[in-house]
Design an enzyme around this catalytic site. Sequence first.
Site, PDB file in Angstrom:
ATOM      1  N   LYS A 306       4.054  -5.196  14.010  1.00 21.81           N
ATOM      2  CA  LYS A 306       3.549  -6.494  13.823  1.00 21.81           C
ATOM      3  C   LYS A 306       3.392  -7.066  15.311  1.00 21.81           C
ATOM      4  O   LYS A 306       3.674  -6.697  16.317  1.00 21.81           O
ATOM      5  CB  LYS A 306       4.155  -7.415  12.994  1.00 21.81           C
ATOM      6  CG  LYS A 306       4.173  -7.143  11.542  1.00 21.81           C
ATOM      7  CD  LYS A 306       4.477  -8.158  10.792  1.00 21.81           C
ATOM      8  CE  LYS A 306       4.149  -7.800   9.076  1.00 21.81           C
ATOM      9  NZ  LYS A 306       4.401  -8.718   8.224  1.00 21.81           N
ATOM     10  N   ARG A 341       9.913  -1.807   5.132  1.00 22.56           N
ATOM     11  CA  ARG A 341       8.333  -1.567   4.705  1.00 22.56           C
ATOM     12  C   ARG A 341       7.781  -1.300   6.092  1.00 22.56           C
ATOM     13  O   ARG A 341       7.640  -2.019   6.874  1.00 22.56           O
ATOM     14  CB  ARG A 341       7.704  -2.776   3.995  1.00 22.56           C
ATOM     15  CG  ARG A 341       6.205  -2.531   3.715  1.00 22.56           C
ATOM     16  CD  ARG A 341       5.624  -3.720   3.193  1.00 22.56           C
ATOM     17  NE  ARG A 341       4.174  -3.531   2.973  1.00 22.56           N
ATOM     18  CZ  ARG A 341       3.100  -3.781   3.675  1.00 22.56           C
ATOM     19  NH1 ARG A 341       3.300  -4.203   4.835  1.00 22.56           N
ATOM     20  NH2 ARG A 341       1.987  -3.493   3.112  1.00 22.56           N
TER      21      ARG A 341
END
Length: 371
Positions: A306, A341
């Site tokens: 991210k 995840r």
Amino acid sequence: MTTESIYIRPIGFVPGPQAEEGDAIRLAGSMVYAHRFAVILRRDGQVAERWTCSPEHIAQVLGELPDSVGAEAETQWANLTVAHPPLSLGERTVRLDQPQVMGILNVTPDSFSDGGKFLDDPEVGKAQAAAMLEAGASIIDIGGESTKPGAQAVFEDQEIERILPAVQYCAAMGAAVSIDSRRAGVMEAALDTGAGIVNDVSALQYDPRSAELVAARGCPVILMHAPGSGQDLHEGGDYASVVFDVFDQLKARRDAAVQAGISADRIMLDPGLGFGKTLADNTALINALPLFHALGHPVLLGASRKRMIGALSNEAPVEQRLGGSVALAMAGMDAGAHLLRVHDVAETVQARNVWRGLRDAALTDFSDLAI
């Protein structure tokens, strides 16, 4: 009218209960042990009082709280000590007594991390899924719509067309499959084709049919926090206090899901890193992640590749964020996260296995206690 709210945040951790002569709890059934807790009372949105204590003295602290928050405090304490049962997914069972790795398979043309390569060639997607399973992924999470900032929404039938082949070949491999979607029609098609989990980035807000569908199917569901409930999930990210605000909003979505008929023991929660959140917001949530166990549900952390990793590492591009992704996964493990995840399954599983080895050794190594 004065409003009061309570939060119990684990703030001190030990390798095992023997380190504090038993005065520690196993945090939410994970491999993490907590010895010190902050009990935080907010009044009209501001922290009014804060107590710290160990499990030995928690009853005394809770007994002195205002009546308006007493029952909630007792519930949160019970939640922190609960061991979550395994996820039952047809023929697959996923235990939650250690961190489990969920591999990401995006079948979109505009994914921020893989640029559509798993959509254009199903054989490439199939090979990627097989590699993730072989590397140790417990679940494959399939998504057919990019949710990065500025991404264009897709029509429901287009999303179904994208995800169904991937669900089919993953299910045929024997994988436990999660469908990453906010549309009830997509969820239904995926569940009919072999998916076992719904992962909704809108926490069942975007599509008014989704909560009823999940309740009727009885499948596990992941409720993720995002500030925007409409087309743009990233809008509205203005927080008075991001940790408390996300906690309260996830609690509200959990309560709405239960009211809609979804069994509480089928709900998992995700604080939604990167969705309408600044770098400071994201780091605050990761540092406070143990608090979210007080809601009483398995916790998922999705931090892989991210934007915050680039922001903290000299603007490293997406393809150069492996180290940061593993570092954040480790932070999640240390916080007792049940599901991670990730894009880089093999590396994360290896890190998890080493982390678990250290945890196992800490429970059996008493040699340093006499020093």
